[in-house]
Design a protein around this motif. Structure first.
Motif, short mmCIF file in Angstrom:
data_model
loop_
_atom_site.label_atom_id
_atom_site.label_comp_id
_atom_site.label_asym_id
_atom_site.label_seq_id
_atom_site.Cartn_x
_atom_site.Cartn_y
_atom_site.Cartn_z
N VAL A 167 31.37 26.49 76.91
CA VAL A 167 32.36 26.98 75.94
C VAL A 167 32.40 25.95 74.83
CG1 VAL A 167 34.77 27.60 75.54
CG2 VAL A 167 33.73 28.08 77.75
N GLY A 168 32.09 26.37 73.63
CA GLY A 168 31.96 25.42 72.53
C GLY A 168 33.30 24.99 71.96
N MET A 169 33.21 24.02 71.08
CA MET A 169 34.40 23.46 70.44
C MET A 169 35.25 24.54 69.75
SD MET A 169 35.09 22.64 67.00
CE MET A 169 33.65 22.05 66.12
N ARG A 170 34.57 25.50 69.12
CA ARG A 170 35.31 26.52 68.38
C ARG A 170 36.04 27.49 69.28
NH1 ARG A 170 30.84 24.81 66.25
NH2 ARG A 170 30.58 24.46 64.03
N ASN A 171 35.51 27.68 70.50
CA ASN A 171 36.15 28.62 71.43
C ASN A 171 37.06 27.92 72.43
OD1 ASN A 171 35.72 31.38 71.00
ND2 ASN A 171 33.56 31.17 71.50
N ASN A 197 35.11 25.11 89.18
CA ASN A 197 34.01 24.24 88.76
C ASN A 197 33.99 24.05 87.25
OD1 ASN A 197 33.08 23.68 91.37
ND2 ASN A 197 32.16 25.73 91.44
N VAL A 198 34.89 23.21 86.79
CA VAL A 198 35.05 22.98 85.35
C VAL A 198 34.67 21.55 85.01
CG1 VAL A 198 36.71 22.91 83.45
CG2 VAL A 198 36.85 24.73 85.15
N ILE A 199 33.86 21.39 83.97
CA ILE A 199 33.47 20.08 83.45
C ILE A 199 34.04 19.96 82.04
CG2 ILE A 199 31.50 18.63 82.76
CD1 ILE A 199 29.82 20.33 84.79
N LEU A 200 34.65 18.83 81.76
CA LEU A 200 35.21 18.60 80.42
C LEU A 200 34.21 17.84 79.58
CD1 LEU A 200 38.70 17.38 81.69
CD2 LEU A 200 38.14 19.67 80.83
N CYS A 201 34.05 18.25 78.33
CA CYS A 201 33.08 17.58 77.46
C CYS A 201 33.75 17.12 76.17
CB CYS A 201 31.92 18.53 77.15
SG CYS A 201 30.68 17.81 76.06
N LEU A 202 33.72 15.81 75.95
CA LEU A 202 34.29 15.25 74.71
C LEU A 202 33.19 15.18 73.67
CD1 LEU A 202 36.42 12.43 76.36
CD2 LEU A 202 37.32 14.42 75.13
N ARG A 203 33.44 15.76 72.50
CA ARG A 203 32.41 15.82 71.46
C ARG A 203 32.92 15.32 70.12
NH1 ARG A 203 32.92 18.29 67.05
NH2 ARG A 203 31.19 19.76 67.05
N GLY A 204 34.12 14.74 70.15
CA GLY A 204 34.67 14.18 68.91
C GLY A 204 35.51 15.18 68.16
N SER A 205 36.46 14.63 67.41
CA SER A 205 37.39 15.44 66.63
C SER A 205 37.17 15.20 65.15
CB SER A 205 38.82 15.04 66.96
OG SER A 205 39.05 15.18 68.33
N ALA A 206 37.83 16.02 64.35
CA ALA A 206 37.82 15.78 62.91
C ALA A 206 38.53 14.46 62.66
CB ALA A 206 38.56 16.91 62.21
N LEU A 216 31.30 24.34 81.40
CA LEU A 216 31.51 23.11 80.61
C LEU A 216 32.30 23.50 79.38
CD1 LEU A 216 29.12 20.23 79.82
CD2 LEU A 216 30.04 21.53 77.90
N ILE A 217 33.47 22.88 79.22
CA ILE A 217 34.32 23.19 78.06
C ILE A 217 34.33 21.99 77.12
CG2 ILE A 217 36.59 23.96 77.28
CD1 ILE A 217 37.28 24.74 80.07
N LYS A 218 34.02 22.25 75.86
CA LYS A 218 34.13 21.18 74.85
C LYS A 218 35.59 21.08 74.43
CE LYS A 218 29.51 20.98 73.49
NZ LYS A 218 28.90 20.57 72.25
N CYS A 219 35.96 19.90 73.98
CA CYS A 219 37.32 19.69 73.49
C CYS A 219 37.43 20.32 72.09
CB CYS A 219 37.62 18.20 73.42
SG CYS A 219 39.33 17.85 73.05
N GLY A 220 38.50 21.04 71.85
CA GLY A 220 38.73 21.64 70.54
C GLY A 220 38.78 20.57 69.46
N ILE A 221 38.39 20.92 68.25
CA ILE A 221 38.22 19.92 67.19
C ILE A 221 39.50 19.13 66.89
CG2 ILE A 221 38.60 21.53 65.24
CD1 ILE A 221 35.88 18.95 65.04
N GLY A 222 40.65 19.79 66.96
CA GLY A 222 41.88 19.06 66.67
C GLY A 222 42.80 19.01 67.87
N ALA A 223 42.25 19.28 69.05
CA ALA A 223 43.10 19.39 70.24
C ALA A 223 43.47 18.03 70.81
CB ALA A 223 42.38 20.21 71.31
N THR A 224 44.69 17.94 71.31
CA THR A 224 45.07 16.73 72.05
C THR A 224 44.45 16.82 73.44
OG1 THR A 224 47.02 17.79 72.98
CG2 THR A 224 47.30 16.69 70.84
N LEU A 225 44.48 15.72 74.17
CA LEU A 225 43.92 15.74 75.53
C LEU A 225 44.72 16.71 76.41
CD1 LEU A 225 42.96 11.99 76.16
CD2 LEU A 225 41.52 13.88 75.36
N ARG A 226 46.02 16.78 76.19
CA ARG A 226 46.82 17.73 76.96
C ARG A 226 46.42 19.17 76.68
NH1 ARG A 226 53.14 16.02 77.51
NH2 ARG A 226 52.81 14.39 79.06
#
Ligand code: PEP
Ligand code: MN
Length: 338
Positions: free
Chosen positions: A155-159, A205-214, A179-189
């Motif tokens: 699941v990409g950052m946009r979704n 079976n969920v993996i969290l992926c940090l890909r950076g924010s704006a 695997l879920i990417k973190c939303g671009i402006g999302a907090t960790l919560r």
């Protein structure tokens, strides 16, 4: 709700009532009573004793001792391209092959991915190299097809804030690891709440992926705060991987970010690699060449070992190795002492 096979009883207000909490703890069948730390629930550290390990296939899991590197092109562009890159990343220790077939592009005039044929090419290249595959589904109507092909659903950052899609993925009968990417402006919560949508559908079976924010930084495409890795670790039982490619946006920064993610306690990486990055149809500037990827993996090996983790290493010592490990990570070596 159930988590890790255990029933979970949520009692509103129990945290503010110590007497109620004590009485609940004495009930037959109650193993533990814990106050929840915030709006995230199923993904919270407090709800699951231990750490979630996400099985990908026999002998491969994310969230255990192995630092799992997933690598491949941003997008599948053709048969020869994906086969070449798959062979190169497999030979250099990648454990999962990545490749987008349905691409979320910022403008409609950009290459949108090959779609279904791309997924099929990724599948074949993965089989050829005996690598499981990861690819993104952009919409609900693609779910059956993508989940039917891949070993890991992205699941990409946009979704990452598309709750309808997240919930649908959580309920999908194929139960593919996600695997879920973190939303671009999302907090960790907010990130963990997004994961809760998948978990609450019954997919654990969920993996969290940090890909950076704006951000306001100008050195990289996004801002990947390395403190988020140990911070998130304290908040959740789910595995965490880093995406240094989308964070950096420039290939010369990717190996150092990868090493930093490993050192900060990530469980793995999602890295873009392209054999001809100058001609890539998507994200070329941030793609490592296979040679750079090989040198990076070679240098990450001893670092992983020093941190008590395992890492699949390149089959052969990479060519063109620099004298100093930092130089292979794209960082200038320190001046030699006389
Ligand atoms: C990708 O992985 O190629 C991608 C589109 O990433 P993100 O969703 O993080 O932008
Ligand atoms: Mn990309």
């Amino acid at each position: 709700v159930r988590l890790g096979g255990c029933p979970l009883l949520l009692v509103r207000g129990a945290a503010d009532d110590p007497d109620l909490a004590r009485r609940l703890a004495r009930l037959p069948g109650v193993a533990r009573v814990a106050a929840l730390p915030g709006p995230h629930l199923l993904s919270a550290r407090e709800t699951f004793a231990g750490r979630t390990r996400v099985p990908i296939r026999p002998g491969l899991e994310v969230g255990g001792g192995e630092f799992v590197v997933m690598a491949g092109p941003c997008a599948v562009e053709g048969e020869e391209q994906i086969r070449t890159i798959a062979a190169a990343v497999a030979a250099n220790g990648a454990r999962v092959l990545r490749g987008g077939a349905f691409k979320p592009r910022t403008t409609p005039i950009c290459f949108q991915g090959l779609g279904s044929p791309g997924l099929e090419l990724l599948d074949r290249a993965g089989r050829e190299q005996r690598l499981p595959i990861i690819s993104e589904a952009l919409a609900q109507r693609q779910l059956d097809e993508v989940a039917g092909r891949v070993d890991l659903l992205q699941v990409g950052m946009r979704n990452a804030l598309n709750y309808t899609l997240l919930a649908e993925i959580g309920r999908h009968p194929l139960r593919r690891p996600v695997l879920i990417k973190c939303g671009i402006g999302a907090t960790l919560r907010e990130f963990l709440c997004a994961a809760d949508y998948v978990l609450s559908g019954g997919n654990q079976n969920v993996i969290l992926c940090l890909r950076g924010s704006a951000g306001f930084g100008c050195s990289s495409r996004a801002v990947l705060n390395m403190a988020d890795i140990p911070a998130l670790r304290r908040m959740t039982h789910l595995p965490i991987v880093g995406d240094p490619s989308h964070a950096a946006g420039r290939r010369e920064l990717v190996p150092a970010l990868s090493a930093a993610a490993l050192a900060a306690g990530a469980d793995g990486l999602l890295v873009e690699v392209h054999d001809r990055p100058d001609q890539a149809l998507c994200d070329g500037p941030q793609a490592l060449t296979p040679e750079q990827f090989g040198r990076m993996m070679f240098r990450l090996g001893p670092l992983a070992a020093a941190l008590g983790r395992t890492l699949a290493s390149p089959a052969r010592p990479p060519v063109g190795l620099e004298a100093h490990p930092l130089a292979d990570l794209g960082v200038e070596a320190p001046a030699a002492h006389a």
